[in-house]
Design an enzyme around this catalytic site. Structure first.
Site, PDB file in Angstrom:
ATOM      1  CG  ASP A  45      -2.107   0.842   1.157  1.00 48.95           C
ATOM      2  OD1 ASP A  45      -2.471   1.263   0.045  1.00 48.95           O
ATOM      3  OD2 ASP A  45      -2.705   1.116   2.223  1.00 48.95           O
ATOM      4  CG  ASN A  47      -7.144   0.109  -0.568  1.00 49.34           C
ATOM      5  OD1 ASN A  47      -7.254  -0.854  -1.296  1.00 49.34           O
ATOM      6  ND2 ASN A  47      -6.170   0.995  -0.690  1.00 49.34           N
TER       7      ASN A  47
END
Ligand code: 13P
Length: 285
Positions: A82, A230
């Site tokens: 990420d 996410n």
């Protein structure tokens, strides 16, 4: 099932318009808990690591844990890095075998510089057969030490589309009023921007800041092309509050496996709820 590329996982989700949960795991317990939820629901999954988690646990240890879990399940899973502004960390993860990375160049001085470096990252990722998520606008909120609480500059549709075409990124993460962390007020999202981007460049969009969005918001955004969703804060909250609740309920307990079982179940339930919400057609049930 072996580990499957992020691109392949998202291609199916994008074409059929469902969302793949991308959970930011923090350790072995959370990794196993989210994978177990995906297996129960027969859903593909993206396991994400923040740079902070990578630095804390180490590239080799995380990768070994991921492979050990992934290889014994029969749903497609991929490992993703990420928000990473740090090219050295990004290279280390690619080299070790991460399936995809988010090069976060949103804090670079210009979108041109972000584009230049993203082109380099895509070329580097391709040498490992890996995929890249691109980002030109900071998603509001600091997550694991990366990002800013300031409102980001939003670029024109033309700039975003030009960036996607010039870099060849596999996934794009636009700022649409979403934010990391707990929303301080009800988020007002520019869902049309997702449709506008997808109409010009049909690629999976990543919805950041998934924690706290409503089922209707998930449905709408996923139907427009947000194939990757996410979730980080919800996992952290489940993990932390489970510890607190455990000791409130059993103040004299000194048995770690009992605590871990309790925490794992809370994290697993959180994952089940989110994965179910990303399949409005009831496919993951
Ligand atoms: P949340 O922390 O709001 O769930 O956002 C997660 C995220 O977008 C990670 O990049």
């Amino acid at each position: 099932m072996p580990v499957v590329s992020t691109k392949e996982i998202l291609a199916d989700a994008f074409s059929k318009r469902y969302g793949v949960a991308a959970f930011n795991i923090v350790n072995d317990l959370t990794l196993e808990a989210v994978i177990s939820a995906a297996v129960e629901l027969r859903a593909p999954l993206i396991v994400q690591t923040s740079v902070k988690t990578v630095k804390a646990a180490g590239v080799d240890a995380i990768y070994a844990l991921f492979r050990a879990e992934a290889e014994r399940v029969d749903v497609p899973v991929a490992l993703h890095l990420d928000h990473c502004p740090d090219r050295a960390v990004l290279s280390a993860c690619l080299k070790r075998g991460w399936n995809s990375v988010l090069f976060d160049g949103s804090q670079l001085p210009s979108v041109e510089e972000c584009q230049r470096q993203t082109i380099e990252v895509v070329a580097e990722a391709r040498t490992y057969g890996a995929n890249v998520e691109g980002e030109i606008e900071g998603i509001k909120g600091v997550e694991d030490g990366v990002g800013s609480d300031d409102e980001a500059d939003i670029y024109s549709l033309e700039t975003a589309v030009g960036f996607i075409r010039a870099t060849g990124v596999d996934i794009f993460a636009p700022a649409i009023g979403n934010a990391h962390g707990v929303y301080k007020s009800a988020p007002v999202l520019n869902a049309q921007r997702v449709s506008d981007i997808v109409a010009q460049v049909p690629l999976p969009i990543c919805l950041h800041g998934g924690t706290g969005l409503s089922a209707a918001q998930f449905d709408d955004l996923i139907s427009r092309g947000c194939a990757k969703v996410n979730i980080s804060t919800a996992l952290k909250i489940a993990y932390m509050t489970a510890h607190k609740d455990f000791f409130q309920q059993k103040p004299t307990n000194t048995d770690p496996p009992t605590l871990m079982k309790f925490v794992r179940e809370r994290v697993r339930q959180m994952a089940l709820e989110h994965i179910r919400a990303f399949h409005s057609d009831g496919k993951a049930a």
